[in-house]
Design an enzyme around this catalytic site. Sequence first.
Site, PDB file in Angstrom:
ATOM      1  N   LYS A 109       0.813  -1.220   0.000  1.00 44.00           N
ATOM      2  CA  LYS A 109       0.000   0.000   0.000  1.00 44.00           C
ATOM      3  C   LYS A 109       0.850   1.274   0.000  1.00 44.00           C
ATOM      4  O   LYS A 109       2.043   1.242   0.314  1.00 44.00           O
ATOM      5  CB  LYS A 109      -0.915  -0.029   1.222  1.00 44.00           C
TER       6      LYS A 109
ATOM      7  N   TYR B 272     -12.600  -1.896  -3.352  1.00 44.54           N
ATOM      8  CA  TYR B 272     -13.059  -2.075  -1.961  1.00 44.54           C
ATOM      9  C   TYR B 272     -14.578  -1.917  -1.829  1.00 44.54           C
ATOM     10  O   TYR B 272     -15.064  -1.625  -0.735  1.00 44.54           O
ATOM     11  CB  TYR B 272     -12.347  -1.076  -1.052  1.00 44.54           C
TER      12      TYR B 272
ATOM     13  N   PHE C 160     -15.290   3.664   7.791  1.00 43.29           N
ATOM     14  CA  PHE C 160     -13.918   4.023   7.409  1.00 43.29           C
ATOM     15  C   PHE C 160     -13.698   4.036   5.905  1.00 43.29           C
ATOM     16  O   PHE C 160     -12.573   4.220   5.442  1.00 43.29           O
ATOM     17  CB  PHE C 160     -12.908   3.079   8.082  1.00 43.29           C
TER      18      PHE C 160
ATOM     19  N   ARG D  41      -1.721 -14.671   4.431  1.00 41.74           N
ATOM     20  CA  ARG D  41      -2.382 -14.060   5.591  1.00 41.74           C
ATOM     21  C   ARG D  41      -1.552 -14.239   6.861  1.00 41.74           C
ATOM     22  O   ARG D  41      -1.495 -13.343   7.706  1.00 41.74           O
ATOM     23  CB  ARG D  41      -3.802 -14.609   5.756  1.00 41.74           C
TER      24      ARG D  41
ATOM     25  N   THR E 190      -5.015  -7.525  10.704  1.00 40.31           N
ATOM     26  CA  THR E 190      -5.323  -6.242  10.048  1.00 40.31           C
ATOM     27  C   THR E 190      -4.827  -5.056  10.869  1.00 40.31           C
ATOM     28  O   THR E 190      -4.233  -4.122  10.329  1.00 40.31           O
ATOM     29  CB  THR E 190      -6.858  -6.109   9.846  1.00 40.31           C
TER      30      THR E 190
ATOM     31  N   ARG F 218       2.867  -6.792   9.075  1.00 44.63           N
ATOM     32  CA  ARG F 218       2.156  -5.652   9.681  1.00 44.63           C
ATOM     33  C   ARG F 218       2.747  -5.269  11.024  1.00 44.63           C
ATOM     34  O   ARG F 218       2.839  -4.088  11.351  1.00 44.63           O
ATOM     35  CB  ARG F 218       0.670  -5.952   9.768  1.00 44.63           C
TER      36      ARG F 218
ATOM     37  N   ASN G  15      -1.892   0.047   6.977  1.00 48.32           N
ATOM     38  CA  ASN G  15      -1.378  -1.247   7.439  1.00 48.32           C
ATOM     39  C   ASN G  15      -0.511  -1.959   6.405  1.00 48.32           C
ATOM     40  O   ASN G  15      -0.323  -3.171   6.464  1.00 48.32           O
ATOM     41  CB  ASN G  15      -2.518  -2.125   7.960  1.00 48.32           C
TER      42      ASN G  15
ATOM     43  N   HIS H 157      -2.187  -5.613   1.756  1.00 48.50           N
ATOM     44  CA  HIS H 157      -3.497  -6.261   1.666  1.00 48.50           C
ATOM     45  C   HIS H 157      -3.265  -7.654   1.097  1.00 48.50           C
ATOM     46  O   HIS H 157      -2.389  -7.849   0.269  1.00 48.50           O
ATOM     47  CB  HIS H 157      -4.417  -5.478   0.717  1.00 48.50           C
TER      48      HIS H 157
ATOM     49  N   GLU I  10     -10.194 -10.523  -7.085  1.00 47.25           N
ATOM     50  CA  GLU I  10      -9.224  -9.437  -6.931  1.00 47.25           C
ATOM     51  C   GLU I  10      -8.122  -9.527  -7.973  1.00 47.25           C
ATOM     52  O   GLU I  10      -7.671  -8.502  -8.507  1.00 47.25           O
ATOM     53  CB  GLU I  10      -8.658  -9.450  -5.508  1.00 47.25           C
TER      54      GLU I  10
HETATM   55  P1  CMP Z   1      -7.373  -4.503   3.957  1.00 49.46           P
HETATM   56  O1  CMP Z   1      -6.951  -5.890   4.200  1.00 49.46           O
HETATM   57  O2  CMP Z   1      -6.802  -3.806   2.782  1.00 49.46           O
HETATM   58  O3  CMP Z   1      -8.983  -4.478   3.822  1.00 49.46           O
HETATM   59  C1  CMP Z   1      -9.743  -3.332   4.106  1.00 49.46           C
HETATM   60  C2  CMP Z   1      -8.951  -2.272   4.791  1.00 49.46           C
HETATM   61  O4  CMP Z   1      -9.715  -1.317   5.502  1.00 49.46           O
HETATM   62  C3  CMP Z   1      -8.061  -2.887   5.858  1.00 49.46           C
HETATM   63  O5  CMP Z   1      -7.030  -3.625   5.261  1.00 49.46           O
HETATM   64  C4  CMP Z   1      -7.644  -1.669   6.645  1.00 49.46           C
HETATM   65  O6  CMP Z   1      -6.507  -1.029   6.127  1.00 49.46           O
HETATM   66  C5  CMP Z   1      -8.855  -0.774   6.478  1.00 49.46           C
HETATM   67  N1  CMP Z   1      -9.579  -0.706   7.745  1.00 49.46           N
HETATM   68  C6  CMP Z   1     -10.188  -1.703   8.380  1.00 49.46           C
HETATM   69  N2  CMP Z   1     -10.740  -1.271   9.521  1.00 49.46           N
HETATM   70  C7  CMP Z   1     -10.471   0.045   9.601  1.00 49.46           C
HETATM   71  C8  CMP Z   1     -10.768   1.039  10.548  1.00 49.46           C
HETATM   72  N3  CMP Z   1     -11.468   0.754  11.660  1.00 49.46           N
HETATM   73  N4  CMP Z   1     -10.320   2.270  10.296  1.00 49.46           N
HETATM   74  C9  CMP Z   1      -9.635   2.549   9.158  1.00 49.46           C
HETATM   75  N5  CMP Z   1      -9.329   1.624   8.225  1.00 49.46           N
HETATM   76  C10 CMP Z   1      -9.732   0.390   8.445  1.00 49.46           C
END
Ligand code: CMP
Length: 139
Positions: free
Chosen positions: A10, A50, A58, A86, A92, A103, A113, A116, A127
């Site tokens: 990212k 997404y 969010f 994973r 996450t 992470r 983070n 993905h 995807e």
């Molecule tokens: P990802 O695996 O890319 O899938 C969805 C993304 O949303 C996740 O990683 C996070 O980066 C983001 N995300 C999930 N929960 C939150 C949150 N509470 N606030 C901000 N971003 C979030």
Amino acid sequence: ALERTFSMIKPDATRRNLTGAITKALEEAGLRVVASRRVWMSRREAEGFYAVHKERPFFGELVDSMTAGPTIVQVLEGENAIARNREVMGATNPADAAEGTIRKTFALSIGENSVHGSDAPETAAQEIKYWFSDTEIVG
Ligand code: CMP
């Protein structure tokens, strides 16, 4: 089984010049990069990718962070690649991620983070197709 999964490095990570370090961690976990491209997502692309999260509070923040700079989109191949990826990514929220995971090592926050990865075979297929044509994937 030999599987393929979709992975992204990212903008928070490309900004900090972590493309190589993160790719190395993926490779050391037994995953092979069989497709890779650097993209600066449009809002439309990020919103489409997404879309499953569009009702989440969010969502706006997520689209902002994914369009803030370049992302590396990748297809990874390996034995049980989806679960393996994973595992090496970690939870996450980096605060919950296990020691030694990508992470835990690199992520700044739940929103920034660093990586993905697809969560299941169906989403992996979707995807991968969102970003790559069959001829771009060279196993
Ligand atoms: P990802 O695996 O890319 O899938 C969805 C993304 O949303 C996740 O990683 C996070 O980066 C983001 N995300 C999930 N929960 C939150 C949150 N509470 N606030 C901000 N971003 C979030």
